[in-house]
Structure formats: structure tokens, C-alpha cells
Write a protein that holds these residues in place. Structure first.
Motif, PDB file in Angstrom:
ATOM      1  N   GLY A 324       0.885  -0.964   0.036  1.00 49.17           N
ATOM      2  CA  GLY A 324       0.268   0.050   0.004  1.00 49.17           C
ATOM      3  C   GLY A 324       1.163   1.187  -0.013  1.00 49.17           C
ATOM      4  N   PRO A 325      -0.234   2.178  -0.039  1.00 44.96           N
ATOM      5  CA  PRO A 325       0.651   4.047   0.076  1.00 44.96           C
ATOM      6  C   PRO A 325       1.959   3.633   1.126  1.00 44.96           C
ATOM      7  N   SER A 326       2.929   4.937   0.330  1.00 47.37           N
ATOM      8  CA  SER A 326       3.902   4.903   1.959  1.00 47.37           C
ATOM      9  C   SER A 326       3.490   5.366   2.894  1.00 47.37           C
ATOM     10  N   GLU A 327       3.796   5.914   4.131  1.00 47.11           N
ATOM     11  CA  GLU A 327       3.720   6.219   5.160  1.00 47.11           C
ATOM     12  C   GLU A 327       3.448   7.990   4.959  1.00 47.11           C
ATOM     13  N   LYS A 328       4.528   8.851   4.161  1.00 46.99           N
ATOM     14  CA  LYS A 328       4.188  10.332   3.963  1.00 46.99           C
ATOM     15  C   LYS A 328       3.181   9.893   3.335  1.00 46.99           C
ATOM     16  N   THR A 329       2.600   9.174   1.726  1.00 46.61           N
ATOM     17  CA  THR A 329       1.563   9.301   1.137  1.00 46.61           C
ATOM     18  C   THR A 329       0.379   9.628   1.648  1.00 46.61           C
ATOM     19  N   GLN A 330       0.655   8.775   3.371  1.00 44.10           N
ATOM     20  CA  GLN A 330      -1.364   8.067   3.772  1.00 44.10           C
ATOM     21  C   GLN A 330      -1.260   9.690   4.738  1.00 44.10           C
ATOM     22  N   ARG A 331      -0.061   9.829   4.840  1.00 47.86           N
ATOM     23  CA  ARG A 331      -0.206  11.934   6.103  1.00 47.86           C
ATOM     24  C   ARG A 331      -0.939  13.001   5.440  1.00 47.86           C
ATOM     25  N   ASP A 332      -0.244  12.631   4.213  1.00 45.53           N
ATOM     26  CA  ASP A 332      -0.300  14.466   3.297  1.00 45.53           C
ATOM     27  C   ASP A 332      -1.563  13.606   2.366  1.00 45.53           C
ATOM     28  N   GLY A 333      -1.907  12.545   2.340  1.00 39.75           N
ATOM     29  CA  GLY A 333      -3.594  12.570   1.335  1.00 39.75           C
ATOM     30  C   GLY A 333      -4.782  13.742   2.229  1.00 39.75           C
ATOM     31  N   TYR A 334      -5.198  13.262   1.556  1.00 38.12           N
ATOM     32  CA  TYR A 334      -6.658  14.265   1.697  1.00 38.12           C
ATOM     33  C   TYR A 334      -7.770  13.571   0.887  1.00 38.12           C
ATOM     34  N   PHE A 335      -9.565  14.427   1.440  1.00 33.07           N
ATOM     35  CA  PHE A 335     -10.018  14.157   0.551  1.00 33.07           C
ATOM     36  C   PHE A 335     -11.403  15.173   0.611  1.00 33.07           C
ATOM     37  N   ALA A 336     -12.016  15.362  -0.197  1.00 30.98           N
ATOM     38  CA  ALA A 336     -13.577  16.135  -0.478  1.00 30.98           C
ATOM     39  C   ALA A 336     -14.043  15.983  -1.226  1.00 30.98           C
ATOM     40  N   MET A 337     -15.582  15.853  -0.375  1.00 33.74           N
ATOM     41  CA  MET A 337     -16.705  15.246  -1.467  1.00 33.74           C
ATOM     42  C   MET A 337     -17.850  16.416  -1.519  1.00 33.74           C
ATOM     43  N   ASP A 338     -18.206  16.830  -2.349  1.00 34.79           N
ATOM     44  CA  ASP A 338     -18.869  18.102  -2.882  1.00 34.79           C
ATOM     45  C   ASP A 338     -19.955  17.641  -3.583  1.00 34.79           C
ATOM     46  N   LEU A 339     -21.242  17.176  -3.092  1.00 37.86           N
ATOM     47  CA  LEU A 339     -22.832  16.868  -3.488  1.00 37.86           C
ATOM     48  C   LEU A 339     -23.257  18.381  -3.558  1.00 37.86           C
ATOM     49  N   TYR A 340     -24.394  17.815  -4.864  1.00 39.97           N
ATOM     50  CA  TYR A 340     -25.141  19.307  -5.573  1.00 39.97           C
ATOM     51  C   TYR A 340     -26.556  18.915  -5.493  1.00 39.97           C
ATOM     52  N   THR A 341     -27.300  19.359  -5.603  1.00 40.80           N
ATOM     53  CA  THR A 341     -29.252  18.759  -5.587  1.00 40.80           C
ATOM     54  C   THR A 341     -29.756  19.999  -6.347  1.00 40.80           C
ATOM     55  N   THR A 342     -30.213  19.559  -7.570  1.00 43.19           N
ATOM     56  CA  THR A 342     -30.969  20.897  -7.439  1.00 43.19           C
ATOM     57  C   THR A 342     -32.747  19.728  -6.765  1.00 43.19           C
ATOM     58  N   THR A 343     -34.179  20.813  -6.072  1.00 47.12           N
ATOM     59  CA  THR A 343     -34.948  20.394  -5.719  1.00 47.12           C
ATOM     60  C   THR A 343     -35.628  20.289  -6.385  1.00 47.12           C
ATOM     61  N   THR A 344     -37.382  18.851  -6.278  1.00 50.51           N
ATOM     62  CA  THR A 344     -38.373  19.353  -6.833  1.00 50.51           C
ATOM     63  C   THR A 344     -39.194  20.513  -6.538  1.00 50.51           C
ATOM     64  N   THR A 345     -38.853  21.605  -5.798  1.00 44.22           N
ATOM     65  CA  THR A 345     -39.005  23.068  -5.808  1.00 44.22           C
ATOM     66  C   THR A 345     -38.829  24.079  -6.401  1.00 44.22           C
TER      67      THR A 345
END
Length: 415
Positions: A324-345
Motif C-alpha cells: 500500500g501507499p507509504s507513510e508520507k502518502t497516507q499522511r499527506d493525503g486528503y479528500f473532499a466530496m462535494d454534493l450538489y442537488t436541485t430539489t423538486t421545488t
């Protein structure tokens, strides 16, 4: 978990503790699990488990070691019968996971894992959902980066819309941004699914179906074509999304988990709820080219693993199981999951699930650990449901609160 399971000698067994993610999970639990939680390490090799335990510090010094092979049903039932909850990192789950799920259902023991394998999850649903539901057992698949950010992101998005009385969720898109590495276990899971479906057209069709994890395909609304693998102009997602977006490697799995959540909840998100996932490649003028390149790479990887000559070459290049990924890769990683919706109104909403650390490994250990602890410590606050479930339907707000407490951002607002 059945009522009798509350009186067992152990609260949580970590199965596959010496694997790459298993070690990360063991370390996380040794540092953060509350005092009094009775944890054991389990796997095939006593010497390896004992060596791991010595690295975990004084809080884990007395954790029991349990031995059970993934292909030994009797040993797995005995293991499951000793604990309230099993958390397993042993994959590919299609190869090594089926017997453990069955053992937990038979023993009345709750279960969490990290699978991102459509065919394994479908087999688990077909074999165990009704029996687990009748027995009050929670079998919760996909409690890591696949698919907690997706499933809980839609969960909090729906809650924000509902609180404002803004209708149902409509066209909804998750845009993933991340930095991290790839392990041999992830690649091996992809190989396993390709090998399972390649000789069987029916399995290929099942794996490709947007509703492959639905409890009842005939009850799903007819929403037309669902674009799980797509290159999408950011302007078609939301005014704030710049450039073009690429297919997201786990979108074809995560979308099915989210659709299962909606169906299990009686289509609470809405009968016109459509969901897809894409990946950001930046907002430059070259974003469309970058998005196309990502799509070509992903398609080439799947094709390459499906054809014997290129499979041989890729197997020599790609990480092997246990790597698997190195300790540095694990430490320096990140994630951002942005969700967008338009509702029925016609209202626009957005949600975010964000965390530090390599998403597939360090952050996944946090997600799986808190999922297991939700079942151990917060049972009285969990949704009143059982069966083969998703993170949102099994753990819901309890897990949202726990992950916020562990440092993840989980939020939703009007756009």
C-alpha cells in the motif's frame, strides 16, 4: 446483534488485523477506543498477530488473539459467537468474505466491512438479508471511503432539504477531490470482479446495472439512463463548479449503495432522485482534455486486466496484495466530496464530506473504526432496522456525529 450478544466476552473483533488496512485500523482503535471496550485481534497467523499487538502500545497489550481461517465456517462461527461486532478488512471479499458474513448472521453478531465489490454485495443481500432482518442483525457493507462519504453526504443533504421543506432531492451529483495512493488489495478486488463476471454475461449485466443492489428492481422508478461513468461539464452540475469533471473510479459502486439507501428507506430522498459521481480535475481550460485522459486510463485499466497478455504485464507493475501507499502518502493525503442537488421545488443545496489523510487507507481506518464503535457503544440511538444494510440506513446520525468528533467535516447548506 441479538439481545444475547450483549453478554458476550468481547465487544469487537478485528478480523484481518495484520493486513495493510487492518494494521491501520488496529492502531486507530488502540489510540481512540474508549476504556472498557473489549477488543480482540483475529486472523490466520498467531505469530503475526502477536507481533502486531506489540506495536500497538500498552492499551492493546492484553487484547486477545483469535485464530480463524476465512474458508473455515466452523472456526468463523465460533469467532463470531464470542463478540458483539466483527469488523473485517479481509478482501477481496468475493474470495474471502462470504463465510464470515454467514457466520455472523448465524451467531447473531453485527458486522462491518470495506467492500466495494458489486457482485459480493449482491450475493450477500440475496443470501442473508431476510435472515439477518428476522434475527435483528446488522450486516453493514462498505464502511470506508467506499461508500461512507457518498452515503452520508446524501443523508445530510436530504436532512437539510427536509428541514427547510424544500421538496425532494432531484438531480444530485457528487464531485470528488482527493490525493492518496493505491494498495494491492484494491487492485486485487478489481481483478476478482473482472474474473467473476467475464465468463458470465448475466453477471456482467448485473454488475453494470445502476440498480444492482436495489432490494426490488421492479419497484424502482423509471428515471431513464443513469450516467454512472461520465464526463460532465461543471456548469451542468452547479454554477460554482468550474471546468469539466472526469469519471470517479468508485462512482459505479457508490451510486448503487446510495440508491439502495433510498430504496430501503421507502424512497425517502424522492421518487425522482437521480444520482451520479464525478471527479474534479481542476478548472483550467484544459479540464476537458484532462477528464478525457482520466476516462481513457480507467477504461484501459479495466480492459488491460480483462485480457491475458496485458493482465500479465499489469500484474508485474501494479501493487501486490498486502502492499500500500507509504507513510508520507497516507499522511499527506486528503479528500473532499462535494454534493450538489436541485430539489423538486427548484432550490439548490450542497453538502460536503471532507477529511485529512489518504482517503482509502488512513481515513478509511477512521471510518471503519467509528462504524464498528457505533454498533458497540451507541446501539440504543441507531435506526431501528436490521438486514444487509448501508452505512446511512444502519448507522445514520450516530455515525455522522462520531465522524465529526473524529475530525471529519460533514455539512449541508443552501447554495
Amino acid at each position: 446483534m441479538t439481545d444475547s450478544a450483549r453478554d458476550r466476552e468481547l465487544d469487537l473483533v478485528l478480523y484481518g488485523a495484520t493486513g495493510f488496512v487492518g494494521r491501520l485500523l488496529a492502531d486507530y482503535l488502540a489510540r481512540t477506543a474508549p476504556d472498557g471496550v473489549r477488543i480482540a485481534l483475529a486472523g490466520r497467523s498467531h505469530p503475526k498477530l502477536e507481533a502486531l499487538r506489540t506495536t500497538l502500545g500498552p492499551r492493546a497489550a492484553n487484547w486477545p488473539i483469535l485464530i480463524a481461517d476465512s474458508q473455515d465456517p466452523l472456526a468463523l462461527v465460533e469467532l463470531a459467537a464470542r463478540t458483539q461486532v466483527v469488523a473485517t478488512t479481509v478482501g477481496p471479499y468475493a474470495k474471502y468474505g462470504a463465510e464470515l458474513v454467514g457466520a455472523c448472521v448465524a451467531a447473531g453478531t453485527d458486522y462491518v466491512d470495506l467492500t466495494g465489490e458489486v457482485l459480493f454485495a449482491r450475493d450477500s443481500i440475496d443470501a442473508h438479508h431476510e435472515k439477518a432482518r428476522a434475527g435483528g442483525v446488522r450486516i453493514v457493507h462498505s464502511c470506508g471511503y467506499d461508500s461512507i462519504p457518498s452515503d452520508l453526504g446524501v443523508h445530510v443533504l436530504y436532512q437539510a432539504v427536509r428541514a427547510d421543506g424544500a421538496g425532494d432531492l432531484g438531480e444530485t451529483t457528487l464531485v470528488a477531490s482527493l490525493r492518496g495512493g493505491v494498495s494491492g488489495g484494491t487492485i486485487d478486488s478489481l481483478r476478482t470482479q473482472i474474473d467473476a463476471s467475464r465468463p458470465h454475461p448475466a453477471l456482467r449485466r448485473l454488475a453494470a446495472s445502476p440498480y444492482s443492489l436495489s432490494p426490488d428492481r421492479t419497484a424502482e422508478p423509471d428515471l431513464g439512463r443513469q450516467s454512472d461513468i461520465a464526463i460532465v461539464n461543471g456548469a451542468d452540475i452547479a454554477p460554482t463548479v468550474r471546468g469539466w469533471t472526469a469519471p470517479f473510479v468508485m462512482g459505479s459502486y457508490n451510486t448503487r449503495v446510495v440508491r439502495r439507501s433510498n430504496a430501503l428507506r421507502g424512497y425517502l430522498y424522492g421518487r425522482t432522485f437521480k444520482y451520479r459521481e464525478v471527479m474534479s480535475v481542476g478548472g483550467s481550460r484544459l479540464s476537458r482534455l484532462y477528464a478525457g485522459s482520466v476516462a481513457a486510463i480507467l477504461g484501459g485499466l479495466v480492459l488491460g486486466l480483462s485480457v491475458r497478455p496485458t493482465r500479465y504485464l499489469l500484474d508485474r507493475i501494479l501493487p501486490a496484495p498486502g502492499q500500500g501507499p507509504s507513510e508520507k502518502t497516507q499522511r499527506d493525503g486528503y479528500f473532499a466530496m462535494d454534493l450538489y442537488t436541485t430539489t423538486t421545488t427548484g432550490a439548490r443545496y450542497t453538502a460536503r464530506v471532507k477529511g485529512d489523510g489518504d482517503p482509502g487507507y488512513r481515513a478509511t481506518a477512521v471510518m471503519l473504526g467509528e462504524s464498528a464503535l457505533s454498533l458497540v457503544l451507541d446501539r440504543d440511538r441507531l435506526p431501528d432496522t436490521a438486514g444487509v444494510l448501508t452505512p446511512a440506513t444502519a448507522l445514520g446520525d450516530v455515525l455522522v456525529d462520531r465522524l465529526r468528533g473524529a475530525g471529519l467535516e460533514i455539512s449541508a447548506r443552501t447554495l
